[in-house]
Design an enzyme around this catalytic site. Structure first.
Site, mmCIF file in Angstrom:
data_model
loop_
_atom_site.group_PDB
_atom_site.id
_atom_site.type_symbol
_atom_site.label_atom_id
_atom_site.label_comp_id
_atom_site.label_asym_id
_atom_site.label_seq_id
_atom_site.Cartn_x
_atom_site.Cartn_y
_atom_site.Cartn_z
ATOM 1 N N ASP A 1 10.355 17.901 44.769
ATOM 2 C CA ASP A 1 9.500 19.019 45.112
ATOM 3 C C ASP A 1 9.347 19.978 43.927
ATOM 4 O O ASP A 1 10.344 20.423 43.357
ATOM 5 C CB ASP A 1 10.177 19.743 46.284
ATOM 6 N N ASP B 1 13.688 13.773 49.991
ATOM 7 C CA ASP B 1 12.985 14.863 49.325
ATOM 8 C C ASP B 1 14.014 15.774 48.665
ATOM 9 O O ASP B 1 14.945 16.244 49.318
ATOM 10 C CB ASP B 1 12.151 15.638 50.366
ATOM 11 N N HIS C 1 1.678 15.785 53.097
ATOM 12 C CA HIS C 1 1.868 16.884 54.052
ATOM 13 C C HIS C 1 1.295 18.212 53.560
ATOM 14 O O HIS C 1 1.309 19.189 54.297
ATOM 15 C CB HIS C 1 3.363 17.029 54.347
ATOM 16 N N ASP C 2 0.841 18.260 52.309
ATOM 17 C CA ASP C 2 0.237 19.485 51.778
ATOM 18 C C ASP C 2 -1.281 19.363 51.656
ATOM 19 O O ASP C 2 -1.941 20.275 51.146
ATOM 20 C CB ASP C 2 0.774 19.784 50.369
ATOM 21 N N GLU D 1 6.818 16.102 41.801
ATOM 22 C CA GLU D 1 5.570 16.835 42.052
ATOM 23 C C GLU D 1 5.269 17.693 40.823
ATOM 24 O O GLU D 1 6.095 18.482 40.389
ATOM 25 C CB GLU D 1 5.763 17.723 43.293
HETATM 26 C C1 GLC Z 1 5.950 21.612 47.620
HETATM 27 C C2 GLC Z 1 5.980 21.024 49.002
HETATM 28 C C3 GLC Z 1 5.439 22.027 49.963
HETATM 29 C C4 GLC Z 1 6.340 23.238 49.930
HETATM 30 C C5 GLC Z 1 6.525 23.777 48.522
HETATM 31 C C6 GLC Z 1 7.706 24.673 48.461
HETATM 32 O O1 GLC Z 1 4.688 21.870 47.174
HETATM 33 O O2 GLC Z 1 5.321 19.799 49.023
HETATM 34 O O3 GLC Z 1 5.299 21.533 51.260
HETATM 35 O O4 GLC Z 1 5.826 24.249 50.734
HETATM 36 O O5 GLC Z 1 6.748 22.761 47.580
HETATM 37 O O6 GLC Z 1 8.880 23.942 48.658
#
Ligand code: GLC
Ligand code: CA
Length: 554
Positions: A199, A97, A326-327, A250
């Site tokens: 991320d 990640d 995980h989100d 993402e």
């Molecule tokens: C992304 C991650 C999330 C995190 C955020 C800040 O959305 O997937 O879990 O809290 O970024 O890093």
């Protein structure tokens, strides 16, 4: 072309909640190593591992203090190198990640940066003076609630953070920041890492005019900044391309009509993106309560969005396919039936997702149909939930505690973060001691061991779907066509490759539904089905029934 990921199925590991081997209640790297045979048995090709770097864990590792050091909570660097090697021996790739929109406030770069306006690290972050009345430079919001700016006494300025105040945003305008990041990526490449999940990579470029958002503390102007494509392309040229590293970014704001700009191979940016569009079909748009304003899931909307990504990226990009991570909450609890039809529902969602063109991502526990827990508000851990509770329920008071909790039970990120349920022994076989986060109390019945022995095994169904991805060219290459798009309960589409046609059908209701007449007449064979007694296409679809039927083009 080295595009191994096009025929791959990924498995996401949230290390804290996967498997604890040293009895401290927290999952660890050796816990992942121990489960490699399990993952091999499932058949996945690559593992995406959520952050395991040194971190104060304000956001479970998405706040990194040192990108090159494994947090002692998870083990050490040697163990990570071992994991990479062992995964490779088993022909599985490792994807780490990449969290480079921000660091932890404990990162040495930030510690130095906050000291003065004139040192080497001063411009590593985004600092601004207060307005003349002392208030924040603009009205930007943090995703975790409230303002995106925090005052720093030592530097006498505000710094920007799109997430928690302990996660200051890096200043990508500074070439030294970028070269530090690229070096870090090369470091992990030298240890054997095969690629990156990136991320919130679409937030790295900021609009330097810092325009106010239409409404305070929202985030509209904080995505897809002016130099985003330029920075990502540079990273591609510096690292991804020369070292053949896979990337999936993402991309919360991407739409099907502009998503290709990030993933068109000719543009040399990313291989895939995680889009959010399809995950928002149960959200009331523009509501004062943001993501906590929910409505029933709109199946035709979901179908149309997924179909439009299939169409728009075909021939000029590649889809990353997911319902869980995980989100996100457990999909069967959020949009389906996680009780009476838990097996049927879990396999129905899996069928429609894995039947699409793209690369499927399975999130730990999804492969056994794990469900959302229904905890009391103070039993949750997540910084996002806590911040939003403070902001919407306590300060703004636009949502009652009761309504907020109802939304939490549907969508909060912690729904997916309860420890993995391996068996029915104490602590679900996850740990010898009480885990860092409460187990879902249903673990005595829903767990890997029980599922694998069951006649209705979600795991076995996933195994088959994953195997199909490896053997069937049609899944990778075939054309896609959505059928009956306005049908409110059935998700039906067609994949075509050479003279073969596959029909993918799923009933997303707990009522029987009739199979459209023209499909009843088809002759062919079943590729996969979640009701073992189905023999022909004539019978109606049972609750959450799903199947793939193969026939020849006529
Ligand atoms: C992304 C991650 C999330 C995190 C955020 C800040 O959305 O997937 O879990 O809290 O970024 O890093
Ligand atoms: Ca541990």
């Amino acid at each position: 072309m080295n595009d191994w990921w096009k025929k791959a199925v990924f498995y996401q590991i949230y290390p804290k909640s996967f498997n604890d081997t040293n009895g401290d209640g927290v999952g660890d790297i050796n816990g992942i190593r121990e489960k490699l045979p399990y993952l091999k048995e499932l058949g996945v090709d690559a593992l995406w591992i959520s952050p395991i770097y040194l971190s104060p864990q304000i956001d479970n590792g998405y706040d990194i203090a040192d990108y090159r050091t494994i947090d002692p909570m998870f083990g050490n660097n040697e163990e990570m190198y071992q994991l990479i090697e062992e995964a490779h021996q088993k022909k599985m790739k490792i994807v780490m990640d990449f969290v480079a929109n921000h660091t932890s406030d404990q990162c040495i770069w930030f510690q130095e940066s906050r000291k003065s306006k004139e040192n080497y690290f001063s411009d590593f972050y985004i600092w601004k003076d207060a307005k003349s009345d002392g208030s924040e430079p603009n009205n930007w919001g943090s995703s975790f609630g409230g303002s995106a700016w925090t005052w720093d006494d030592s530097r006498q300025q505000y710094y920007l953070h799109y997430y928690a105040k302990e996660q200051p945003d890096l200043n990508w305008e500074n070439p030294n920041v970028r070269s530090y990041i690229y070096d870090m990526m090369r470091f992990w490449k030298s240890k054997g890492v095969d690629g990156w999940r990136m991320d919130v990579v679409t937030s790295i470029s900021k609009d330097l005019d810092f325009p106010d958002n239409p409404r305070p503390f929202t985030t509209e102007n904080q995505q897809n900044g002016p130099r985003m494509h330029e920075f990502i392309h540079e990273m591609n040229q510096e690292v991804l391309k020369p070292f053949s590293m896979m990337s999936v970014g993402e991309s919360p704001a991407a739409k099907s009509t502009d998503g290709y700009l990030l993933v068109d191979p000719q543009r040399e940016e990313l291989d895939m993106i995680f889009t959010f569009e399809h995950m928002h079909v149960d959200r009331v748009k523009g509501d004062v309560n943001g993501r906590w304003a929910l409505k029933p899931m709109d199946l035709p909307a979901l179908k149309k969005i997924l179909a439009s990504w299939q169409k728009e990226l075909r021939g000029r990009g590649w889809n990353a396919l997911y319902f869980e991570n995980h989100d996100r909450a457990r999909i069967i609890s959020r949009w389906g039936n996680d009780e009476e039809y838990r097996f049927e529902c879990a396999t129905a969602f899996a069928t429609v997702l894995h039947g699409l063109q793209g690369t499927p991502f399975v999130y730990q526990g999804e492969e056994i149909g794990m469900t959302n827990p229904k905890f009391a508000i103070d039993e949750y851990e997540d910084v996002e939930l806590r911040g939003n509770y403070e902001f919407y329920v306590k300060q703004q008071q636009t949502i009652s505690e009761k309504e907020f909790l109802a939304a939490v039970h549907k969508i909060t990120r912690d729904n997916a973060r309860t420890p993995m349920q391996w068996d029915d022994s104490q602590n679900a076989g996850f740990s010898e001691v009480t885990p860092w986060f409460k187990l879902n109390p249903n673990y005595p019945t829903i767990n890997v061991a029980a599922d694998q022995l069951s006649k209705k095994s979600v795991f076995n169904y996933y195994q088959k779907l994953i195997e199909l991805r490896h053997t069937e060219e049609l899944l990778t290459e075939g054309e896609f066509e959505l059928l009956y798009e306005d049908d409110p309960t059935n998700f039906i589409y067609k994949r075509t490759y050479r003279d073969t046609v596959w029909y993918v059908l799923a009933n997303f209701s707990d009522q029987e539904q009739i199979v459209p007449e023209e499909l009843q007449k088809l002759e062919g064979t079943f590729i996969i089905k979640n009701y073992s007694d189905r023999q022909t296409m004539q019978n109606s679809l049972a609750p959450y029934e799903a199947l793939i039927f193969a026939t020849k083009e006529t």
